[in-house]
Structures are given as structure tokens and as C-alpha cells.
Scaffold this active site. Structure first.
Site, mmCIF file in Angstrom:
data_model
loop_
_atom_site.group_PDB
_atom_site.id
_atom_site.type_symbol
_atom_site.label_atom_id
_atom_site.label_comp_id
_atom_site.label_asym_id
_atom_site.label_seq_id
_atom_site.Cartn_x
_atom_site.Cartn_y
_atom_site.Cartn_z
ATOM 1 N N LEU A 184 62.437 4.879 36.435
ATOM 2 C CA LEU A 184 63.668 5.091 35.664
ATOM 3 C C LEU A 184 64.233 3.780 35.150
ATOM 4 O O LEU A 184 64.921 3.737 34.146
ATOM 5 C CB LEU A 184 64.727 5.769 36.541
ATOM 6 C CG LEU A 184 64.441 7.190 37.015
ATOM 7 C CD1 LEU A 184 65.464 7.610 38.045
ATOM 8 C CD2 LEU A 184 64.443 8.152 35.841
ATOM 9 N N GLY A 185 63.953 2.710 35.862
ATOM 10 C CA GLY A 185 64.497 1.425 35.438
ATOM 11 C C GLY A 185 64.148 0.361 36.450
ATOM 12 O O GLY A 185 63.644 0.656 37.541
ATOM 13 N N GLY A 227 65.447 -3.750 37.839
ATOM 14 C CA GLY A 227 66.394 -4.851 37.730
ATOM 15 C C GLY A 227 65.953 -5.956 38.649
ATOM 16 O O GLY A 227 64.854 -5.914 39.201
ATOM 17 N N GLY A 272 65.215 -4.545 42.240
ATOM 18 C CA GLY A 272 64.219 -3.554 42.583
ATOM 19 C C GLY A 272 63.974 -2.576 41.455
ATOM 20 O O GLY A 272 64.571 -2.651 40.393
ATOM 21 N N VAL A 277 63.660 1.489 40.232
ATOM 22 C CA VAL A 277 64.166 2.819 40.564
ATOM 23 C C VAL A 277 63.221 3.883 40.018
ATOM 24 O O VAL A 277 62.806 3.827 38.860
ATOM 25 C CB VAL A 277 65.584 3.032 39.983
ATOM 26 C CG1 VAL A 277 66.131 4.380 40.420
ATOM 27 C CG2 VAL A 277 66.512 1.918 40.411
ATOM 28 N N LYS A 329 65.313 3.971 45.011
ATOM 29 C CA LYS A 329 65.345 2.549 44.635
ATOM 30 C C LYS A 329 64.532 1.755 45.632
ATOM 31 O O LYS A 329 64.807 1.762 46.821
ATOM 32 C CB LYS A 329 66.801 2.083 44.638
ATOM 33 C CG LYS A 329 67.008 0.645 44.269
ATOM 34 C CD LYS A 329 68.482 0.387 44.063
ATOM 35 C CE LYS A 329 68.812 -1.081 44.083
ATOM 36 N NZ LYS A 329 70.263 -1.298 44.018
ATOM 37 N N ASP A 372 79.111 -5.802 39.128
ATOM 38 C CA ASP A 372 78.129 -5.658 38.056
ATOM 39 C C ASP A 372 78.430 -4.430 37.200
ATOM 40 O O ASP A 372 77.547 -3.616 36.932
ATOM 41 C CB ASP A 372 76.713 -5.610 38.645
ATOM 42 C CG ASP A 372 75.647 -6.045 37.635
ATOM 43 O OD1 ASP A 372 76.015 -6.596 36.577
ATOM 44 O OD2 ASP A 372 74.451 -5.821 37.902
#
Ligand SMILES: *[C@@H]1O[C@H](CO)[C@@H](O)[C@H](O)[C@H]1NC(C)=O
Ligand SMILES: *[C@@H]1O[C@H](CO)[C@@H](O)[C@H](O)[C@H]1NC(C)=O
Ligand SMILES: CC(=O)N[C@H]1CO[C@H](CO)[C@@H](O)[C@@H]1O
Length: 401
Positions: free
Chosen positions: A108-109, A111, A114, A116, A130, A230
Site C-alpha cells: 500500500l505504501g 516510508g 517501513g 505497509v 506495517k 508528521d
């Protein structure tokens, strides 16, 4: 309830930023961060009484982990037990199957903290898994930090933690799955993959209010007062009905009321959303989140990214542009030209814009608290803007580079 805020602008940030490093750093958030060499860095620690139970525990646990990193999983587990964290412990195999062995198409993404994945549990419940980067000791600290801080949070505008998993060196956090997309994709994605129509005013308003309420809860209502650190468009998840939920608590920190902490480590967060006092001096308080939230409001209303080097010089940085327009009495020019709204909504739009520029003031003391922000956005506070003459930039005396 009548709230009076006097807006004091930041014409300091007008004109060319390029020549002046201090200006650049302050206004545009481009600056050379102090190196992590501690002896170089003015280490000022405002003495704070131990900021609550959790911080104490985290520090203790960090201490233990740094010394015994080999046994860190063991120690982590022990701590999780001792702290009586109620989050469920998942079996690694369960999550591996749920994410199809952490398949690429389930990603899903990603950063700095880590990757996800989308997971589907055996009972068909969808979750976001995650996987934390665990190469460093910091990784385990972040893991525990995240579990500790958010396992007790309950709010419709925050993603909830469902559980965690420790397996060898693998650390995983299991979150509720928010099915649609994130605000950044929704606002700025031009591929048409998300929605072909422009997000209308009532939806934007709903998102702004929901995020404000979630953030207010983090700052004030939850048992431990928390700074998210954030807040940005890609951390606001939207469900099918476009209800917003704040995600990613990897950088969150507990904080005591009214305290400003000085961070001596590297300043973390996302460029473009960071409050000037945080980026420059490492000062961290709930007002740093208020600044980021102000940037988010400006993005949501204008449909523009917080910075874009392809825009003309005065328009590169959204907060600076907003201030400039405000001083020229043209704040409404900031509104996304694709947006349509009726007369009643006009006042709503104006309210949100004024709240947004209050949030992105340079001086943290002048920014409203999230309590006031929620009231102002909801129309439950009259925003009286007294436009003082002789704009001052209260912190400019510090800038001598
Ligand atoms: C705004 O968009 C949402 C979601 O697309 C839709 O449900 C709603 O009816 C729209 N509102 C107006 C006033 O058009
Ligand atoms: C404003 O106040 C009214 C009445 O106290 C309340 O029902 C409403 O939810 C508030 N609106 C917001 C957005 O907070
Ligand atoms: C407490 C709460 O649930 N607040 C809001 C969260 O977001 C939704 C959608 O915007 C709102 O309807 C809730 O009131």
C-alpha cells in the site's frame, strides 16, 4: 464564544528568499540542518519534570534495549507484557498468509519507517500490516513507541491499532484497513485513478473538520497527550465515504501541557509541513502539529501542493503565498478555481482560510490551539482579525547566520 486573534504577518518571508540562508530556512524550509554531531549543536534542554508515565517507561525500555539489543525481541515482549498492553499479538504465519507472503501487489505504501501491506485475515477482515525496518535499534524503539502510544487511542478520526507481531527480527503492526485512498492522492493525483471529479466543498470541509477533531483528541483528550509530528496529506486516509482518519504514529511523542521540548536529535518529519521553530531550533510542542495542520488546510482549500518550484517565485511556498494574499486583502484568490460554492458556503470557505493562516504563523505562541481550531472551523468561534500595523516577526532577531 468570542475569540480574538490578532494576525501578525510575516512579510519577513516576502521577496527573494534565495539570498538569505536564514530566510530560506525559516520561510521555505530549505536549510542545512544542524549536523548530528552533538558537540556542535547547542544542546539546550529545558528542564522538564518527567513528562508522564509513558515517557518514563519508553526511556527505561530504550535504555534496556540499547544495552541488550541481542535479546531485543525477548525484552520487547517482556515489556509489552509488563505494561499490560491490550493489543492483540498476531502469529507471524497468520499475517504472512494474509498478505500473500508480503506480495508486491499488496503493497500500500512505504516510508522511512517501513512498508505497509494490505492483508486479508482468515475471517475476511481487511487490515493494513506495517512491516517495520528493523535494521537499527531505533527500529525496535519506534516499534514499542508506536504500540505504547496508540494502543489505547479510540477515536473515529484516527486509525486504530489492532495488534502486533514479533517474529525473530521481524516487527509488524496491524492496523484497521481504511479502504479508499489518502488525501494526497485524492487532491493531487492527476492520473484519474481515484476519482475523476473534483472534490467538492462539503467533502473538503468534512475532511478538514475530521482531521482537526482527531488531532485535538491526540493533543488533549487521550490519556497521554500526544504530538503526532508528521501531519501531512499522505497520512490522512479516507474511507469510501471520504471520512478522514489520521494514520502513521511512528513519530508520535508524548508531551506535557504547555511544555516545549528541545529535540537534540535530528529533526524528523516531512519537509514543507515542518514548523519553523522546529526545523531551526528543534523546539517541539503541540503548536508544531498546528502548523502542519495549517499547511494541510491550505493544500485542501487551494488544491495546490505546499511547495512547487515550477510556480512563480512568490507562489512557490503555499504559507508564504497565503500571507502575501492576506496582506493584500486577496486571501480568497487562494481557493481552488475548480471549486464551486454557494453564498452560505462562502463564509465557511473564508473561515477555513483565516483559520489556516492563523495556524501557519511563524511564532508558535500566536498559533491557536487545536481546541480553538476546532471551534473556529466549526463556526463556533468568531474569528476577529485585528490587522495590526507594523507587522513584526517576533523571532527574526534570532536569525543571524
Ligand atoms: C460532494 O461529493 C460527495 C462525494 O463525492 C457527494 O456525496 C456529495 O453529494 C457532494 N455534495 C455536493 C453538495 O455536491
Ligand atoms: C458547534 O456547536 C454546536 C452547539 O454547541 C455543536 O452541536 C456543533 O457540533 C459544533 N460544531 C462543531 C463543528 O464543533
Ligand atoms: C469524534 C468524531 O467521530 N469526529 C468526526 C470524525 O470524522 C467524521 C467524518 O468527517 C465526522 O463525522 C466525525 O464527527
Amino acid at each position: 464564544m468570542l475569540m480574538c486573534y490578532s494576525l501578525q504577518g510575516n512579510p519577513y518571508c516576502q521577496g527573494s528568499l534565495l539570498k538569505d540562508h536564514g530566510k530560506m530556512c525559516f520561510c521555505a524550509q530549505y536549510c542545512t540542518l544542524p549536523s548530528s554531531n552533538k558537540s556542535d549543536w547547542k544542546v539546550i534542554v529545558i528542564s522538564t519534570t518527567i513528562s508522564g508515565f509513558v515517557l518514563g517507561i519508553v526511556t527505561l525500555v530504550l535504555g534496556i534495549m540499547l544495552h541488550r539489543s541481542k535479546k531485543h525481541v525477548h525484552v520487547l515482549l517482556k515489556n509489552i507484557k509488563e505494561l499490560d498492553i491490550k493489543a492483540k499479538r498476531f502469529e507471524y504465519n497468520e499475517l504472512r498468509i494474509a498478505t500473500k507472503n508480503f506480495a508486491k501487489e499488496r503493497k500500500l505504501g512505504a516510508g522511512a519507517y517501513g512498508v505497509v501491506y494490505k492483508g486479508i485475515l482468515a475471517n475476511n477482515i481487511e487490515v493494513a500490516v506495517k512491516q517495520l525496518c528493523i535494521k537499527t535499534k531505533q527500529g525496535s524503539a519506534d516499534f514499542l513507541n508506536e504500540i505504547l502510544l496508540i494502543s489505547n487511542l479510540q477515536h473515529r478520526n484516527l486509525t486504530t491499532l489492532q495488534g502486533y507481531c514479533l517474529h525473530g527480527k521481524e516487527m509488524l503492526l496491524v492496523y484497521e484497513f481504511v479502504d479508499f485512498c489518502d488525501l494526497e492522492k485524492f487532491l493531487f493525483d492527476t492520473s484519474g485513478a481515484y476519482l475523476c471529479q473534483v472534490m467538492n466543498w462539503s467533502t473538503r470541509m468534512k475532511i478538514c473538520l475530521g482531521v482537526a477533531q482527531g488531532l485535538y483528541y491526540l493533543h488533549v483528550s487521550s490519556q497521554t497527550r500526544i504530538i503526532h509530528r508528521d501531519i501531512k496529506a499522505s497520512n490522512i486516509l479516507l474511507d469510501k465515504d471520504l471520512n478522514p482518519k489520521i494514520a502513521d504514529f511512528g513519530l508520535a511523542r508524548p508531551i506535557r501541557d504547555g511544555r516545549t521540548e528541545i529535540m537534540t536529535q535530528q529533526c524528523v518529519g516531512t519537509i514543507g509541513y515542518l514548523a519553523p521553530e522546529y526545523i531551526l531550533y528543534g523546539q517541539l510542542s503541540d503548536k508544531a502539529d498546528v502548523y502542519s495542520f495549517g499547511v494541510l488546510l491550505l493544500e485542501t482549500i487551494s488544491g495546490k501542493k505546499n511547495q512547487d518550484p515550477t510556480r512563480s517565485e512568490v507562489e512557490v511556498y503555499l504559507p508564504t503565498q497565503a500571507w502575501k494574499l492576506y496582506t493584500e486583502n486577496r486571501l480568497m484568490d487562494l481557493i481552488d478555481p475548480r471549486l464551486q460554492f454557494n453564498n452560505n458556503e462562502f463564509f465557511e470557505v473564508q473561515r477555513i482560510l483565516e483559520t489556516a493562516i492563523l495556524c501557519v504563523q511563524i511564532s508558535p505562541e500566536k498559533r491557536p490551539s487545536m481546541f480553538h481550531v476546532v471551534a473556529m472551523l466549526g463556526g463556533n468561534a468568531t474569528i476577529v482579525i485585528s490587522n495590526e500595523e507594523g507587522f513584526s516577526c517576533p523571532q527574526s532577531r534570532h536569525i543571524q547566520t
